[in-house]
Design an enzyme around this catalytic site. Sequence first.
Site, mmCIF file in Angstrom:
data_model
loop_
_atom_site.group_PDB
_atom_site.id
_atom_site.type_symbol
_atom_site.label_atom_id
_atom_site.label_comp_id
_atom_site.label_asym_id
_atom_site.label_seq_id
_atom_site.Cartn_x
_atom_site.Cartn_y
_atom_site.Cartn_z
ATOM 1 N N GLU A 1 -13.152 -3.077 -7.062
ATOM 2 C CA GLU A 1 -14.126 -3.816 -6.244
ATOM 3 C C GLU A 1 -13.699 -3.835 -4.772
ATOM 4 O O GLU A 1 -14.517 -3.620 -3.869
ATOM 5 C CB GLU A 1 -14.253 -5.264 -6.741
ATOM 6 C CG GLU A 1 -14.814 -5.389 -8.146
ATOM 7 C CD GLU A 1 -13.742 -5.374 -9.234
ATOM 8 O OE1 GLU A 1 -12.685 -4.730 -9.029
ATOM 9 O OE2 GLU A 1 -13.962 -5.991 -10.283
ATOM 10 N N ASN B 1 -10.227 1.513 -9.275
ATOM 11 C CA ASN B 1 -8.894 0.975 -9.000
ATOM 12 C C ASN B 1 -7.942 2.125 -8.689
ATOM 13 O O ASN B 1 -8.146 3.276 -9.111
ATOM 14 C CB ASN B 1 -8.383 0.087 -10.136
ATOM 15 C CG ASN B 1 -8.408 0.704 -11.511
ATOM 16 O OD1 ASN B 1 -9.148 1.642 -11.769
ATOM 17 N ND2 ASN B 1 -7.591 0.193 -12.401
ATOM 18 N N CYS C 1 -7.779 -3.090 -6.632
ATOM 19 C CA CYS C 1 -8.848 -3.122 -7.636
ATOM 20 C C CYS C 1 -10.034 -2.273 -7.174
ATOM 21 O O CYS C 1 -10.221 -2.040 -5.972
ATOM 22 C CB CYS C 1 -9.344 -4.546 -7.840
ATOM 23 S SG CYS C 1 -8.161 -5.670 -8.593
ATOM 24 N N CYS D 1 -11.537 -9.996 -10.747
ATOM 25 C CA CYS D 1 -10.378 -10.897 -10.673
ATOM 26 C C CYS D 1 -10.557 -11.880 -9.506
ATOM 27 O O CYS D 1 -11.455 -11.720 -8.675
ATOM 28 C CB CYS D 1 -9.092 -10.088 -10.494
ATOM 29 S SG CYS D 1 -8.821 -9.490 -8.811
ATOM 30 N N GLU E 1 -3.862 2.573 -8.538
ATOM 31 C CA GLU E 1 -2.576 1.912 -8.807
ATOM 32 C C GLU E 1 -1.428 2.590 -8.071
ATOM 33 O O GLU E 1 -1.576 3.678 -7.508
ATOM 34 C CB GLU E 1 -2.339 1.875 -10.323
ATOM 35 C CG GLU E 1 -3.400 1.020 -11.017
ATOM 36 C CD GLU E 1 -3.129 0.781 -12.487
ATOM 37 O OE1 GLU E 1 -2.264 1.465 -13.079
ATOM 38 O OE2 GLU E 1 -3.803 -0.106 -13.050
ATOM 39 N N CYS F 1 -10.603 -10.396 -5.953
ATOM 40 C CA CYS F 1 -11.863 -9.679 -5.670
ATOM 41 C C CYS F 1 -13.013 -10.650 -5.471
ATOM 42 O O CYS F 1 -13.900 -10.410 -4.646
ATOM 43 C CB CYS F 1 -12.171 -8.685 -6.781
ATOM 44 S SG CYS F 1 -11.040 -7.289 -6.765
#
Length: 162
Positions: free
Chosen positions: A75, A62, A73, A112, A64, A115
């Site tokens: 993924e 990830n 993210c 999530c 940010e 993703c």
Amino acid sequence: MKKEQYSFAFEVYDSINDLSKEDGFLLQQAREITKIAYAPYSQFHVGAVARLSNGEIVKGTNLENASFPVSICAERSLLSSTAALFPDSNIDTMAISYHNQNGQSTEPVSPCGMCRQALLEHEKRYNRPIKLILGGSEGKVYVIEKSSLLLPLSFTGDDLRK
Ligand code: THU
């Protein structure tokens, strides 16, 4: 009126030691890569590692941003890298791990919703399943035979042609 039901089966292993050599290697790599995740705001460090159909290993974390919605993210970061580096190869298996602000994690976490949608698109694009291996830095491990199992009644490109 009738009721429909959806369920799916997945494998639960007591630890990384019970996985096949290939799957264990991938999860270990995912655990390692969490250490370079850029997560100064959530302190939730996620690592994702893929084995491609051409045998290549690709990694993501990830990433940010101070403007929180800009964050991505692990993924989807990995899906982007893979698409750019090896557009002719599909992802066979993806291992996902994480650690919290204490550097720990004992339970698997699942991708999530956003993703899951992105993983589904990859499966559709290559017409191949992505096997998921989910685990913390220790403890039990989930193996899910294809990521689309995590997104029932999904919206796909087929729907755009209805
Ligand atoms: N995160 C992921 O990288 N993957 C997921 O599937 C869940 C959430 C990241 C996004 C954000 O940087 C942090 O974890 C907390 O939500």
